[in-house]
Design a protein around this motif. Structure first.
Motif, PDB file in Angstrom:
ATOM      1  N   SER A  12       0.832  -1.209   0.000  1.00 19.77           N
ATOM      2  CA  SER A  12       0.000   0.000   0.000  1.00 19.77           C
ATOM      3  C   SER A  12       0.863   1.254   0.000  1.00 19.77           C
ATOM      4  CB  SER A  12      -0.928   0.016   1.213  1.00 19.77           C
ATOM      5  OG  SER A  12      -1.824  -1.057   1.144  1.00 19.77           O
ATOM      6  N   LEU A  13       1.931   1.232   0.765  1.00 21.38           N
ATOM      7  CA  LEU A  13       2.848   2.369   0.796  1.00 21.38           C
ATOM      8  C   LEU A  13       3.509   2.567  -0.564  1.00 21.38           C
ATOM      9  CD1 LEU A  13       4.276   4.591   2.405  1.00 21.38           C
ATOM     10  CD2 LEU A  13       6.029   2.899   2.993  1.00 21.38           C
ATOM     11  N   LEU A  14       3.915   1.475  -1.192  1.00 23.70           N
ATOM     12  CA  LEU A  14       4.534   1.563  -2.514  1.00 23.70           C
ATOM     13  C   LEU A  14       3.549   2.133  -3.535  1.00 23.70           C
ATOM     14  CD1 LEU A  14       6.959   1.011  -4.320  1.00 23.70           C
ATOM     15  CD2 LEU A  14       6.097  -1.310  -4.629  1.00 23.70           C
ATOM     16  N   ARG A  15       2.307   1.687  -3.499  1.00 27.25           N
ATOM     17  CA  ARG A  15       1.284   2.230  -4.408  1.00 27.25           C
ATOM     18  C   ARG A  15       1.080   3.722  -4.180  1.00 27.25           C
ATOM     19  NH1 ARG A  15      -1.727  -2.455  -2.807  1.00 27.25           N
ATOM     20  NH2 ARG A  15      -1.438  -4.066  -4.360  1.00 27.25           N
ATOM     21  N   LEU A  16       1.025   4.136  -2.929  1.00 26.25           N
ATOM     22  CA  LEU A  16       0.848   5.544  -2.599  1.00 26.25           C
ATOM     23  C   LEU A  16       2.005   6.380  -3.142  1.00 26.25           C
ATOM     24  CD1 LEU A  16      -0.732   7.772  -1.133  1.00 26.25           C
ATOM     25  CD2 LEU A  16       0.630   7.235   0.905  1.00 26.25           C
ATOM     26  N   VAL A  17       3.225   5.895  -2.949  1.00 30.91           N
ATOM     27  CA  VAL A  17       4.404   6.615  -3.453  1.00 30.91           C
ATOM     28  C   VAL A  17       4.343   6.720  -4.973  1.00 30.91           C
ATOM     29  CG1 VAL A  17       6.917   6.456  -3.730  1.00 30.91           C
ATOM     30  CG2 VAL A  17       5.882   6.070  -1.494  1.00 30.91           C
ATOM     31  N   LEU A  18       3.968   5.643  -5.654  1.00 28.92           N
ATOM     32  CA  LEU A  18       3.884   5.676  -7.113  1.00 28.92           C
ATOM     33  C   LEU A  18       2.781   6.622  -7.600  1.00 28.92           C
ATOM     34  CD1 LEU A  18       4.499   1.921  -7.964  1.00 28.92           C
ATOM     35  CD2 LEU A  18       6.064   3.844  -8.291  1.00 28.92           C
ATOM     36  N   VAL A  19       1.660   6.651  -6.910  1.00 35.72           N
ATOM     37  CA  VAL A  19       0.579   7.577  -7.290  1.00 35.72           C
ATOM     38  C   VAL A  19       1.029   9.019  -7.089  1.00 35.72           C
ATOM     39  CG1 VAL A  19      -1.724   8.389  -6.629  1.00 35.72           C
ATOM     40  CG2 VAL A  19      -1.307   5.958  -6.964  1.00 35.72           C
ATOM     41  N   VAL A  20       1.708   9.295  -5.994  1.00 32.93           N
ATOM     42  CA  VAL A  20       2.211  10.651  -5.741  1.00 32.93           C
ATOM     43  C   VAL A  20       3.216  11.048  -6.822  1.00 32.93           C
ATOM     44  CG1 VAL A  20       3.621  12.035  -4.150  1.00 32.93           C
ATOM     45  CG2 VAL A  20       1.739  10.644  -3.268  1.00 32.93           C
ATOM     46  N   LEU A  21       4.110  10.134  -7.189  1.00 28.31           N
ATOM     47  CA  LEU A  21       5.074  10.431  -8.260  1.00 28.31           C
ATOM     48  C   LEU A  21       4.373  10.668  -9.594  1.00 28.31           C
ATOM     49  CD1 LEU A  21       7.997   7.962  -7.471  1.00 28.31           C
ATOM     50  CD2 LEU A  21       8.063  10.461  -7.394  1.00 28.31           C
ATOM     51  N   LEU A  22       3.354   9.876  -9.895  1.00 24.84           N
ATOM     52  CA  LEU A  22       2.604  10.063 -11.138  1.00 24.84           C
ATOM     53  C   LEU A  22       1.908  11.414 -11.163  1.00 24.84           C
ATOM     54  CD1 LEU A  22       1.490   8.956 -13.823  1.00 24.84           C
ATOM     55  CD2 LEU A  22      -0.403   8.002 -12.505  1.00 24.84           C
ATOM     56  N   VAL A  23       1.253  11.771 -10.076  1.00 23.27           N
ATOM     57  CA  VAL A  23       0.571  13.068 -10.002  1.00 23.27           C
ATOM     58  C   VAL A  23       1.585  14.203 -10.120  1.00 23.27           C
ATOM     59  CG1 VAL A  23      -0.755  14.597  -8.482  1.00 23.27           C
ATOM     60  CG2 VAL A  23      -1.425  12.206  -8.736  1.00 23.27           C
ATOM     61  N   ALA A  24       2.718  14.061  -9.468  1.00 19.23           N
ATOM     62  CA  ALA A  24       3.762  15.089  -9.558  1.00 19.23           C
ATOM     63  C   ALA A  24       4.278  15.210 -10.987  1.00 19.23           C
ATOM     64  CB  ALA A  24       4.910  14.757  -8.604  1.00 19.23           C
ATOM     65  N   PHE A  25       4.472  14.091 -11.660  1.00 16.65           N
ATOM     66  CA  PHE A  25       4.964  14.137 -13.038  1.00 16.65           C
ATOM     67  C   PHE A  25       3.944  14.742 -13.983  1.00 16.65           C
ATOM     68  CE2 PHE A  25       5.717  12.251 -17.245  1.00 16.65           C
ATOM     69  CZ  PHE A  25       6.993  12.741 -17.466  1.00 16.65           C
ATOM     70  N   VAL A  26       2.682  14.375 -13.823  1.00 21.40           N
ATOM     71  CA  VAL A  26       1.636  14.896 -14.713  1.00 21.40           C
ATOM     72  C   VAL A  26       1.429  16.393 -14.499  1.00 21.40           C
ATOM     73  CG1 VAL A  26      -0.851  14.800 -15.168  1.00 21.40           C
ATOM     74  CG2 VAL A  26       0.477  12.703 -15.067  1.00 21.40           C
ATOM     75  N   THR A  27       1.504  16.840 -13.267  1.00 24.57           N
ATOM     76  CA  THR A  27       1.260  18.262 -12.991  1.00 24.57           C
ATOM     77  C   THR A  27       2.502  19.133 -13.170  1.00 24.57           C
ATOM     78  OG1 THR A  27       1.597  17.876 -10.627  1.00 24.57           O
ATOM     79  CG2 THR A  27      -0.679  17.819 -11.445  1.00 24.57           C
ATOM     80  N   ASN A  28       3.691  18.583 -12.907  1.00 22.81           N
ATOM     81  CA  ASN A  28       4.938  19.354 -13.012  1.00 22.81           C
ATOM     82  C   ASN A  28       6.052  18.509 -13.634  1.00 22.81           C
ATOM     83  OD1 ASN A  28       4.045  21.776 -11.582  1.00 22.81           O
ATOM     84  ND2 ASN A  28       3.920  20.389  -9.824  1.00 22.81           N
ATOM     85  N   PRO A  29       5.978  18.232 -14.945  1.00 27.11           N
ATOM     86  CA  PRO A  29       6.991  17.367 -15.560  1.00 27.11           C
ATOM     87  C   PRO A  29       8.403  17.959 -15.502  1.00 27.11           C
ATOM     88  CG  PRO A  29       5.509  18.254 -17.226  1.00 27.11           C
ATOM     89  CD  PRO A  29       4.960  18.653 -15.900  1.00 27.11           C
ATOM     90  N   GLY A  30       8.516  19.262 -15.414  1.00 30.41           N
ATOM     91  CA  GLY A  30       9.832  19.893 -15.353  1.00 30.41           C
ATOM     92  C   GLY A  30      10.656  19.459 -14.156  1.00 30.41           C
ATOM     93  N   TRP A  31      10.002  19.073 -13.092  1.00 34.43           N
ATOM     94  CA  TRP A  31      10.719  18.605 -11.901  1.00 34.43           C
ATOM     95  C   TRP A  31      11.555  17.361 -12.198  1.00 34.43           C
ATOM     96  CZ3 TRP A  31       6.340  18.634  -7.672  1.00 34.43           C
ATOM     97  CH2 TRP A  31       5.984  19.952  -7.381  1.00 34.43           C
ATOM     98  N   PHE A  32      11.135  16.590 -13.182  1.00 31.93           N
ATOM     99  CA  PHE A  32      11.795  15.319 -13.479  1.00 31.93           C
ATOM    100  C   PHE A  32      12.850  15.432 -14.574  1.00 31.93           C
ATOM    101  CE2 PHE A  32       7.872  14.407 -11.397  1.00 31.93           C
ATOM    102  CZ  PHE A  32       8.133  13.312 -10.599  1.00 31.93           C
ATOM    103  N   GLU A  33      13.021  16.637 -15.121  1.00 33.97           N
ATOM    104  CA  GLU A  33      13.993  16.815 -16.205  1.00 33.97           C
ATOM    105  C   GLU A  33      15.413  16.423 -15.794  1.00 33.97           C
ATOM    106  OE1 GLU A  33      14.935  19.765 -19.897  1.00 33.97           O
ATOM    107  OE2 GLU A  33      13.580  20.438 -18.323  1.00 33.97           O
ATOM    108  N   PRO A  34      15.898  16.785 -14.602  1.00 33.83           N
ATOM    109  CA  PRO A  34      17.254  16.353 -14.229  1.00 33.83           C
ATOM    110  C   PRO A  34      17.411  14.821 -14.187  1.00 33.83           C
ATOM    111  CG  PRO A  34      16.494  18.082 -12.756  1.00 33.83           C
ATOM    112  CD  PRO A  34      15.325  17.697 -13.613  1.00 33.83           C
ATOM    113  N   LEU A  35      16.360  14.120 -13.838  1.00 41.84           N
ATOM    114  CA  LEU A  35      16.425  12.656 -13.821  1.00 41.84           C
ATOM    115  C   LEU A  35      16.443  12.068 -15.226  1.00 41.84           C
ATOM    116  CD1 LEU A  35      13.805  11.909 -11.030  1.00 41.84           C
ATOM    117  CD2 LEU A  35      16.274  11.613 -10.861  1.00 41.84           C
ATOM    118  N   LEU A  36      15.750  12.728 -16.149  1.00 39.88           N
ATOM    119  CA  LEU A  36      15.624  12.206 -17.507  1.00 39.88           C
ATOM    120  C   LEU A  36      16.723  12.692 -18.447  1.00 39.88           C
ATOM    121  CD1 LEU A  36      11.756  12.635 -17.816  1.00 39.88           C
ATOM    122  CD2 LEU A  36      13.008  10.537 -17.320  1.00 39.88           C
ATOM    123  N   LYS A  37      17.402  13.770 -18.097  1.00 41.56           N
ATOM    124  CA  LYS A  37      18.419  14.371 -18.965  1.00 41.56           C
ATOM    125  C   LYS A  37      19.529  13.395 -19.356  1.00 41.56           C
ATOM    126  CE  LYS A  37      19.956  18.054 -21.057  1.00 41.56           C
ATOM    127  NZ  LYS A  37      19.305  18.499 -22.269  1.00 41.56           N
TER     128      LYS A  37
END
Length: 143
Positions: A12-37
């Motif tokens: 359940s904790l893992l699912r929650l973390v993944l949902v939070v990451l998905l919401v963060a990526f969908v709403t603010n994809p720029g935050w993930f640019e350093p990881l994807l660069k």
């Protein structure tokens, strides 16, 4: 005993973390640019700005919802037709038509868009729904 408690809430904790990451990526994809660069070549941008990712996600969900509802209506109607004595002879024809339309080339030929995407999902969902329903109605096992 304590280890069993951790195992119970860890998924359940893992699912929650993944949902939070998905919401963060969908709403603010720029935050993930350093990881994807590091995954890019020749100084290509890690994230292309094609509009709001949230808007694109909602449009995608709308397309899938429309197509799924349409596929369900068509598939159930066809499944009912081919499981009746008068429509049994149409089962192979219906399967061939739907399987033929399932070709991956459909989207390329028709050049994309909402109608094509909805049609592709409709065909894909429709085939599996017809197969499941007719197998149940005819007393066969479904995979």
């Amino acid at each position: 005993m304590k280890e069993a408690g951790v195992k119970a809430w860890l998924p359940s904790l893992l699912r929650l973390v993944l949902v939070v990451l998905l919401v963060a990526f969908v709403t603010n994809p720029g935050w993930f640019e350093p990881l994807l660069k590091p995954l890019t070549e020749n100084n290509a941008p890690a994230i292309y700005n094609q509009g709001s990712l949230l808007t694109l996600t909602l449009l995608h969900l709308r397309t899938v919802l429309i197509a799924t509802v349409a596929a369900t209506i068509v598939a159930v109607a066809l499944a009912i037709l081919v499981t009746r004595p008068a429509g049994v002879e149409f089962l192979p024809l219906g399967e061939v038509i739907i399987a033929g339309l399932l070709s991956n080339n459909l989207a390329f030929v028709l050049q994309g868009g909402l109608i094509v995407a909805a049609l592709a999902v409709l065909i894909y969902d429709g085939l599996s729904a017809i197969e499941r329903y007719t197998a149940r109605r005819m007393g066969q096992e479904t995979a």
